[in-house]
Design an enzyme around this catalytic site. Structure first.
Site, mmCIF file in Angstrom:
data_model
loop_
_atom_site.group_PDB
_atom_site.id
_atom_site.type_symbol
_atom_site.label_atom_id
_atom_site.label_comp_id
_atom_site.label_asym_id
_atom_site.label_seq_id
_atom_site.Cartn_x
_atom_site.Cartn_y
_atom_site.Cartn_z
ATOM 1 N N ASP A 99 0.880 -1.166 0.000
ATOM 2 C CA ASP A 99 0.000 0.000 0.000
ATOM 3 C C ASP A 99 0.932 1.235 0.000
ATOM 4 O OD1 ASP A 99 -2.332 1.634 0.473
ATOM 5 O OD2 ASP A 99 -1.672 1.780 2.564
ATOM 6 N N LEU A 100 0.403 2.396 -0.318
ATOM 7 C CA LEU A 100 1.244 3.600 -0.378
ATOM 8 C C LEU A 100 1.104 4.471 0.872
ATOM 9 C CD1 LEU A 100 3.064 5.586 -2.043
ATOM 10 C CD2 LEU A 100 0.924 6.575 -2.905
ATOM 11 N N ASP A 101 -0.099 5.055 1.001
ATOM 12 C CA ASP A 101 -0.326 6.027 2.082
ATOM 13 C C ASP A 101 -0.247 5.326 3.450
ATOM 14 O OD1 ASP A 101 -0.910 8.300 0.381
ATOM 15 O OD2 ASP A 101 -2.812 7.340 -0.102
ATOM 16 N N THR B 292 1.438 10.073 4.299
ATOM 17 C CA THR B 292 0.571 11.101 3.729
ATOM 18 C C THR B 292 -0.730 11.263 4.521
ATOM 19 O OG1 THR B 292 0.022 9.364 2.220
ATOM 20 C CG2 THR B 292 1.342 11.153 1.330
ATOM 21 N N LYS C 190 -8.584 5.900 6.547
ATOM 22 C CA LYS C 190 -7.384 5.315 5.937
ATOM 23 C C LYS C 190 -7.781 4.183 4.999
ATOM 24 C CE LYS C 190 -4.010 6.559 9.403
ATOM 25 N NZ LYS C 190 -3.120 6.116 10.477
ATOM 26 N N GLY C 191 -7.245 4.223 3.804
ATOM 27 C CA GLY C 191 -7.552 3.171 2.822
ATOM 28 C C GLY C 191 -8.887 3.353 2.129
ATOM 29 N N VAL C 192 -9.650 4.347 2.569
ATOM 30 C CA VAL C 192 -10.993 4.585 2.029
ATOM 31 C C VAL C 192 -10.910 5.582 0.864
ATOM 32 C CG1 VAL C 192 -13.277 5.500 2.635
ATOM 33 C CG2 VAL C 192 -12.027 4.106 4.283
ATOM 34 N N ARG D 1 -11.637 8.531 -1.988
ATOM 35 C CA ARG D 1 -11.952 9.954 -1.796
ATOM 36 C C ARG D 1 -13.461 10.173 -1.686
ATOM 37 N NH1 ARG D 1 -9.536 13.471 -6.386
ATOM 38 N NH2 ARG D 1 -7.824 12.023 -6.054
ATOM 39 N N SER E 192 -2.676 0.670 -4.270
ATOM 40 C CA SER E 192 -3.143 1.829 -3.496
ATOM 41 C C SER E 192 -4.506 2.314 -3.970
ATOM 42 C CB SER E 192 -2.125 2.967 -3.650
ATOM 43 O OG SER E 192 -2.653 4.172 -3.162
ATOM 44 N N ALA E 193 -5.287 2.844 -3.049
ATOM 45 C CA ALA E 193 -6.589 3.427 -3.402
ATOM 46 C C ALA E 193 -6.431 4.825 -3.987
ATOM 47 C CB ALA E 193 -7.453 3.509 -2.145
ATOM 48 N N SER E 194 -5.239 5.378 -3.846
ATOM 49 C CA SER E 194 -5.062 6.786 -4.227
ATOM 50 C C SER E 194 -4.962 6.995 -5.732
ATOM 51 C CB SER E 194 -3.789 7.329 -3.572
ATOM 52 O OG SER E 194 -3.527 8.623 -4.061
ATOM 53 N N LYS E 195 -5.606 8.062 -6.184
ATOM 54 C CA LYS E 195 -5.478 8.458 -7.586
ATOM 55 C C LYS E 195 -4.222 9.302 -7.777
ATOM 56 C CE LYS E 195 -10.248 7.976 -8.819
ATOM 57 N NZ LYS E 195 -11.491 8.481 -9.306
ATOM 58 N N ASN E 196 -3.563 9.633 -6.674
ATOM 59 C CA ASN E 196 -2.343 10.449 -6.735
ATOM 60 C C ASN E 196 -1.085 9.605 -6.541
ATOM 61 O OD1 ASN E 196 -3.690 13.097 -6.896
ATOM 62 N ND2 ASN E 196 -4.433 12.597 -4.850
ATOM 63 N N LYS F 125 -11.177 -0.820 -1.399
ATOM 64 C CA LYS F 125 -10.895 -1.709 -0.273
ATOM 65 C C LYS F 125 -12.024 -1.557 0.738
ATOM 66 C CE LYS F 125 -5.946 -0.743 -0.843
ATOM 67 N NZ LYS F 125 -4.758 -0.062 -0.295
ATOM 68 N N GLU G 151 0.130 -3.332 4.634
ATOM 69 C CA GLU G 151 -1.019 -2.418 4.741
ATOM 70 C C GLU G 151 -1.083 -1.740 6.101
ATOM 71 O OE1 GLU G 151 -3.651 -0.822 4.008
ATOM 72 O OE2 GLU G 151 -3.984 -1.348 1.942
ATOM 73 N N ASP G 152 -1.509 -0.482 6.117
ATOM 74 C CA ASP G 152 -1.686 0.208 7.403
ATOM 75 C C ASP G 152 -3.156 0.401 7.754
ATOM 76 O OD1 ASP G 152 -2.109 2.184 5.357
ATOM 77 O OD2 ASP G 152 -2.055 3.690 6.957
HETATM 78 C C1 BG6 Z 1 -5.768 5.940 0.431
HETATM 79 C C2 BG6 Z 1 -5.729 6.805 1.657
HETATM 80 O O1 BG6 Z 1 -4.497 5.376 0.200
HETATM 81 O O2 BG6 Z 1 -6.143 6.711 -0.714
HETATM 82 C C3 BG6 Z 1 -7.067 7.501 1.849
HETATM 83 O O3 BG6 Z 1 -5.431 6.001 2.788
HETATM 84 C C4 BG6 Z 1 -7.421 8.274 0.590
HETATM 85 O O4 BG6 Z 1 -6.993 8.349 2.961
HETATM 86 C C5 BG6 Z 1 -7.425 7.344 -0.619
HETATM 87 O O5 BG6 Z 1 -8.725 8.867 0.706
HETATM 88 C C6 BG6 Z 1 -7.716 8.082 -1.926
HETATM 89 O O6 BG6 Z 1 -6.639 8.940 -2.176
HETATM 90 P P1 BG6 Z 1 -6.654 10.156 -3.211
HETATM 91 O O7 BG6 Z 1 -5.201 10.592 -3.217
HETATM 92 O O8 BG6 Z 1 -7.048 9.585 -4.534
HETATM 93 O O9 BG6 Z 1 -7.595 11.168 -2.702
HETATM 94 MG MG MG Z 2 -2.705 3.159 3.613
#
Ligand code: BG6
Ligand code: MG
Length: 217
Positions: free
Chosen positions: A8-10, A16, A44-46, A48, A113-117, A144, A168-169
């Site tokens: 996982d990333l964040d 972050t 966390k992990g949820v 946006r 990772s769930a993040s789009k960033n 997730k 994973e955190d």
């Molecule tokens: C997860 C974070 O990795 O990514 C969440 O733990 C975050 O807190 C989710 O909401 C979505 O990230 P982003 O960068 O696309 O807003």
């Molecule tokens: Mg995480």
């Protein structure tokens, strides 16, 4: 059996969560909603979208779909202004050590990772080239604890999901790894991540012997 390691990333590679917290807190407070560290833990992990829905539920507020979209964009802009300041020094302790050991043992490594960033963040901290596959919030439709992100990563690595190990955190992320039949390694507190197969405070607690055991079992 060939193994695959998925990170996982964040909160695992970089901290972050503190930036997500600042951005969500500003948004929530702007709507007259209180936002605590405990609530941030639940995000966390949820994704946006889901995060904003949860904040609105906690604050008993509803928004038009335009307002909702607008606030999501504002939160992300705010978050990106923090990300912009990141560099290699923000990689969490001993993440490089663990990645180096896996590389030395020729183990395939993916990001899940769930993040789009995710990609811009990896670029900022100079880790983009260290992953054989990257699966992020742009590649999956189910968040997730759905295991889609990790199953997709295992497929890209060409490794059976049952032979994958996930770091994973988040509560939802550990659950996703468990549902996929992967070995789950919680990074954080035993109290929060008790459902993981193993829990370590951080990567400084993970030895080469332990990684060898995962590679060879
Ligand atoms: C997860 C974070 O990795 O990514 C969440 O733990 C975050 O807190 C989710 O909401 C979505 O990230 P982003 O960068 O696309 O807003
Ligand atoms: Mg995480």
């Amino acid at each position: 059996m060939k193994k695959g390691f998925i990170f996982d990333l964040d909160g695992v590679i970089v901290d972050t969560a503190k930036y997500h917290f600042l951005a969500w807190k500003k948004l929530a407070n702007g709507l007259g909603i209180d936002f605590t560290e405990e609530e941030n833990e639940q995000l966390k992990g949820v994704s946006r979208v889901r995060s904003l829905q949860k904040i609105l539920t906690w604050g008993n507020k509803s928004l038009s779909s335009e307002e909702f979209t607008d606030l999501m964009a504002k939160k992300n802009d705010d978050y990106l202004s923090y990300i912009d300041t990141m560099d290699e020094s923000e990689v969490l302790p001993d993440v490089h050590k663990v990645l180096d050991i896996l590389k030395r043992h020729k183990q395939p490594v993916a990001l899940g990772s769930a993040s789009k960033n995710a990609k811009p963040i990896l670029e900022k901290v100079n880790l983009l080239q260290d992953f054989n596959a990257i699966v992020d919030g742009n590649d999956v439709s189910r968040a997730k604890p759905d295991p889609e992100v990790f199953v997709t990563a295992s497929r890209l690595l060409g490794v059976d999901p049952k032979a994958c190990i996930v770091f994973e955190d988040s509560v939802a992320g550990v659950e996703a790894a468990n549902i996929a039949g992967m070995v789950s390694i919680g990074i954080g507190s035993e109290k929060v991540l008790g459902h993981a197969d193993y829990v370590f405070k951080d990567f400084t607690q993970i030895s080469e012997d332990f990684l060898n055991q995962l590679i060879n079992e």
